[in-house]
Design a protein around this motif. Structure first.
Motif, short mmCIF file in Angstrom:
data_model
loop_
_atom_site.label_atom_id
_atom_site.label_comp_id
_atom_site.label_asym_id
_atom_site.label_seq_id
_atom_site.Cartn_x
_atom_site.Cartn_y
_atom_site.Cartn_z
N LEU A 118 -1.12 -6.03 -8.15
CA LEU A 118 -2.55 -6.02 -8.45
C LEU A 118 -3.39 -6.08 -7.17
O LEU A 118 -4.39 -5.38 -7.05
N TYR A 119 -2.98 -6.89 -6.22
CA TYR A 119 -3.71 -6.95 -4.95
C TYR A 119 -3.63 -5.60 -4.24
O TYR A 119 -4.64 -5.09 -3.74
N ALA A 120 -2.45 -5.00 -4.20
CA ALA A 120 -2.27 -3.71 -3.52
C ALA A 120 -3.16 -2.64 -4.14
O ALA A 120 -3.81 -1.88 -3.42
N ALA A 121 -3.21 -2.59 -5.46
CA ALA A 121 -4.04 -1.59 -6.13
C ALA A 121 -5.53 -1.89 -5.90
O ALA A 121 -6.32 -0.97 -5.69
N SER A 122 -5.89 -3.16 -5.92
CA SER A 122 -7.30 -3.56 -5.78
C SER A 122 -7.84 -3.24 -4.40
O SER A 122 -8.95 -2.71 -4.27
N VAL A 123 -7.10 -3.59 -3.38
CA VAL A 123 -7.59 -3.39 -2.01
C VAL A 123 -7.69 -1.90 -1.67
O VAL A 123 -8.46 -1.51 -0.80
N HIS A 124 -6.95 -1.06 -2.42
CA HIS A 124 -7.02 0.38 -2.20
C HIS A 124 -7.94 1.09 -3.19
O HIS A 124 -8.03 2.31 -3.20
N GLY A 125 -8.58 0.31 -4.07
CA GLY A 125 -9.57 0.89 -4.98
C GLY A 125 -8.99 1.72 -6.11
O GLY A 125 -9.66 2.60 -6.64
N ALA A 126 -7.78 1.43 -6.52
CA ALA A 126 -7.12 2.18 -7.60
C ALA A 126 -7.45 1.54 -8.95
O ALA A 126 -6.64 0.84 -9.55
N ALA A 127 -8.67 1.78 -9.44
CA ALA A 127 -9.17 1.11 -10.65
C ALA A 127 -8.30 1.38 -11.88
O ALA A 127 -8.06 0.46 -12.66
N SER A 128 -7.83 2.59 -12.06
CA SER A 128 -7.00 2.86 -13.25
C SER A 128 -5.66 2.14 -13.16
O SER A 128 -5.14 1.66 -14.17
N THR A 129 -5.12 2.03 -11.98
CA THR A 129 -3.86 1.29 -11.79
C THR A 129 -4.11 -0.20 -12.01
O THR A 129 -3.28 -0.88 -12.63
N VAL A 130 -5.23 -0.70 -11.55
CA VAL A 130 -5.60 -2.10 -11.78
C VAL A 130 -5.65 -2.37 -13.28
O VAL A 130 -5.12 -3.37 -13.76
N ARG A 131 -6.28 -1.47 -14.03
CA ARG A 131 -6.38 -1.63 -15.48
C ARG A 131 -5.01 -1.72 -16.14
O ARG A 131 -4.76 -2.59 -16.98
N VAL A 132 -4.10 -0.85 -15.74
CA VAL A 132 -2.73 -0.85 -16.30
C VAL A 132 -2.03 -2.17 -15.99
O VAL A 132 -1.39 -2.77 -16.86
N LEU A 133 -2.15 -2.64 -14.76
CA LEU A 133 -1.50 -3.90 -14.37
C LEU A 133 -2.07 -5.09 -15.12
O LEU A 133 -1.33 -5.97 -15.57
N LEU A 134 -3.39 -5.12 -15.29
CA LEU A 134 -4.01 -6.22 -16.02
C LEU A 134 -3.58 -6.22 -17.48
O LEU A 134 -3.28 -7.26 -18.05
N ARG A 135 -3.52 -5.05 -18.07
CA ARG A 135 -3.07 -4.95 -19.48
C ARG A 135 -1.61 -5.32 -19.64
O ARG A 135 -1.18 -5.73 -20.72
N ALA A 136 -0.84 -5.19 -18.56
CA ALA A 136 0.59 -5.54 -18.60
C ALA A 136 0.82 -7.02 -18.33
O ALA A 136 1.96 -7.49 -18.34
#
Length: 145
Positions: A47-65
């Motif tokens: 989640l940190y890796a996706a967040s710091v790189h601005g990958a909002a759709s990936t962040v959403r998938v990780l949060l839902r998981a």
């Protein structure tokens, strides 16, 4: 699953999250054998890796998981996902984290570091007025207020 295989898959998950490779992240999580909270060998969470790189759709998938929005990465890359996204002005990612319950005032470094709002105001590449506005709208307050 063996510990070695879990570590290898977790490293793949964090790498895919960093690249914003949502399809690979989704595929790795679909097996149900990976905990999205586990950090890689360097201490970085997906989640940190996706967040710091601005990958909002990936962040959403990780949060839902099941990734928790306020889990702090430790090791080579320290910080909360919200602080990481705010520092680089990734407003869509900031909004996604806030929508999933991220604390807009949670300071990194176990509460002793900078807040997301302070990161957005000074930023690693900032200031980021749109990100500041999103944080303030979510209830973030200035440090010391």
């Amino acid at each position: 699953m063996t510990g070695r295989k879990r570590k290898k898959l977790t490293n793949r998950l964090v790498c895919a999250a960093m690249l914003g490779d949502t399809a690979t992240v989704r595929s790795l999580l679909r097996s149900g054998r990976l905990d999205p909270e586990l950090p890689d060998a360097d201490g970085t969470t997906a989640l940190y890796a996706a967040s710091v790189h601005g990958a909002a759709s990936t962040v959403r998938v990780l949060l839902r998981a099941g990734a928790r929005p306020d889990t702090e990465s430790r090791g080579l890359t320290d910080g909360t996902p919200l602080c990481g996204a705010a520092a680089w002005g990734h407003t869509a990612t900031v909004r996604e984290l806030l929508a999933h319950g991220a604390d807009p005032d949670l300071r990194e470094d176990d509460g002793t570091g900078m807040s997301p709002l302070r990161w957005a105001r000074q930023g690693a590449s900032g200031p980021h007025p749109e990100t500041v506005a999103a944080l303030v709208a979510a209830g973030a307050v200035e440090e010391g207020s």
